[in-house]
Design a protein around this motif. Sequence first.
Motif, PDB file in Angstrom:
ATOM      1  N   ASN A  94      -7.640  25.383  -1.228  1.00  0.00           N
ATOM      2  CA  ASN A  94      -8.977  25.700  -0.742  1.00  0.00           C
ATOM      3  C   ASN A  94      -9.145  24.962   0.577  1.00  0.00           C
ATOM      4  N   ARG A 144     -15.275  19.686  -0.519  1.00  0.00           N
ATOM      5  CA  ARG A 144     -16.663  19.792  -0.957  1.00  0.00           C
ATOM      6  C   ARG A 144     -17.029  18.594  -1.832  1.00  0.00           C
ATOM      7  N   THR A 172     -20.115  20.864   2.446  1.00  0.00           N
ATOM      8  CA  THR A 172     -18.790  21.446   2.670  1.00  0.00           C
ATOM      9  C   THR A 172     -18.325  21.066   4.062  1.00  0.00           C
ATOM     10  N   GLU A 193     -17.985  21.910 -11.572  1.00  0.00           N
ATOM     11  CA  GLU A 193     -17.638  23.157 -10.889  1.00  0.00           C
ATOM     12  C   GLU A 193     -16.701  22.902  -9.710  1.00  0.00           C
ATOM     13  N   LEU A 194     -16.921  21.822  -8.990  1.00  0.00           N
ATOM     14  CA  LEU A 194     -16.055  21.499  -7.852  1.00  0.00           C
ATOM     15  C   LEU A 194     -14.635  21.189  -8.311  1.00  0.00           C
ATOM     16  N   LYS A 231     -13.058  22.580 -10.591  1.00  0.00           N
ATOM     17  CA  LYS A 231     -12.374  23.821 -10.963  1.00  0.00           C
ATOM     18  C   LYS A 231     -11.790  24.545  -9.752  1.00  0.00           C
ATOM     19  N   LEU A 232     -12.186  24.143  -8.550  1.00  0.00           N
ATOM     20  CA  LEU A 232     -11.696  24.802  -7.339  1.00  0.00           C
ATOM     21  C   LEU A 232     -10.219  24.494  -7.120  1.00  0.00           C
TER      22      LEU A 232
END
Length: 495
Positions: A3, A7, A16, A190-191, A193-194
Amino acid sequence: MTNSTVRFLLNNDLVTIENIDPNLTVLQYLREIQFKSGTKEGCASGDCGACTVVLAELASDLNGEDKNDQLHYKSINSCITFVGNLHGKQLITVEDLKNGAQLHHAQQAIVDNHGSQCGFCTPGFVMSSFALHKHNQTPSRDEVLEALAGNLCRCTGYRSIIEAAITASSGSDQDSFAKHYQQTVTTLTELQKLPAPSLVGNGNNFIAPKNIDELAIELTREPKSTLVAGGTDLALSVTQNLATIDKLVYVGSVEELTTIEETDTEIVIGSALPYSKFIDTLHHYYPDLGEMIERIGSKQVRNTGTLGGNIGNASPIGDMPPALIALGATMTLHLDGVERTILVEDYFVDYKKTVLKTSEFIKSIQIPKPTAGQTLKLYKISKRIDDDISAVLAAFFIEQKDEKIANIRLAFGGMAAIPKRAPAAEAILLGNSLTTETVTKAKAALTTDFQPMSDVRASSQYRMTVAQNLIEKCYLELQNTKARNVIETRVVNHA
């Protein structure tokens, strides 16, 4: 898959970043890009604590954490932390502690106790206190002293600052970070999981692999990459020597490198696990080792610095290698799916030279657990007790059976181009009883083991004299321990 952004939460706001030079430190990012000037630059080397900020991480990513606490708060030195390291974390700064016009409790306590004079160092003290109270709302004086040991004040004594830190928790459950706690946990989850984050800026690159296979592939593809975990030593090449690192590979997110495990016979520590995550375990088995680790840098340094980094940079004055060599510890090296295990003492070849092959990296360190009759004694000689570099570090592992030495390893740092053992001195002691005569002979034999250099920390003569005297100090301490045990046994039997 990567990615191409980093973030994180800046206080309670999702940020970001992209197209930023990965050599940028968190301190520079805050002051030059976010225009948050509360965080100060005092030394740019992780010594003074004026730049202290707090990171909150998901506890599920940190082996050994109490899973009832979903976030782990830790103080760090922003001046020696690269901005890419922030991915998936919450960065908390002094400006955003207050709630509107109302100061945070950690700030108000400084005011109430008259703990600020010029104010330059104050933000760092506030952040160290904030991190401490997030985990312990009723800290002892000793716990406060440990938390603040990496923060220096040039104006005044520390009494008022310490008193402020002791009382800083009043009503702390009402701060904005407590109110946003579950939202923060959700966002950071959630971050995480990126895909692996990356940065490209000014022709320089950063990537943070998430597992050991991704790391191995990255190093095979780019063998000249520079590994970074805590960066407590590496970052100085940028902040002090103005170097530029072309390709940074952050290993602090690699799951297999950030764990600690125990077997029946050994402790296995991932190379990228910070000191603060394994100090208690080592202190349990080897009290001298735990106490020595408390003198490695400050709380901020131990929150980010790693065992793999301390070994990997191959410094002759690193504190952990002599202790690991004395213990007969091993290390597992990984190269594109293939692993090998070697003794830590065999890792070092010459000054800053090791047996690491191209694209190979340190996966873990294995430390044997003690058995009956074994003793580890550690002695660190430095100009300051805390947060200082060793002039000499001596590590003595002694196993005695039937009043004689059955096994012995004497390892030193600061005495040669690499941390190494003293074979001539060991040979004098092995198989013999510890007596004044054998100790005197071992001290003399040390002159054939080492020809130390003179530098700004100590002269050659001083180093040799100290090293010899430490052998005698160890002998005297063991004799005193033996005498106490005899007395205690007699008292028990008499009772």
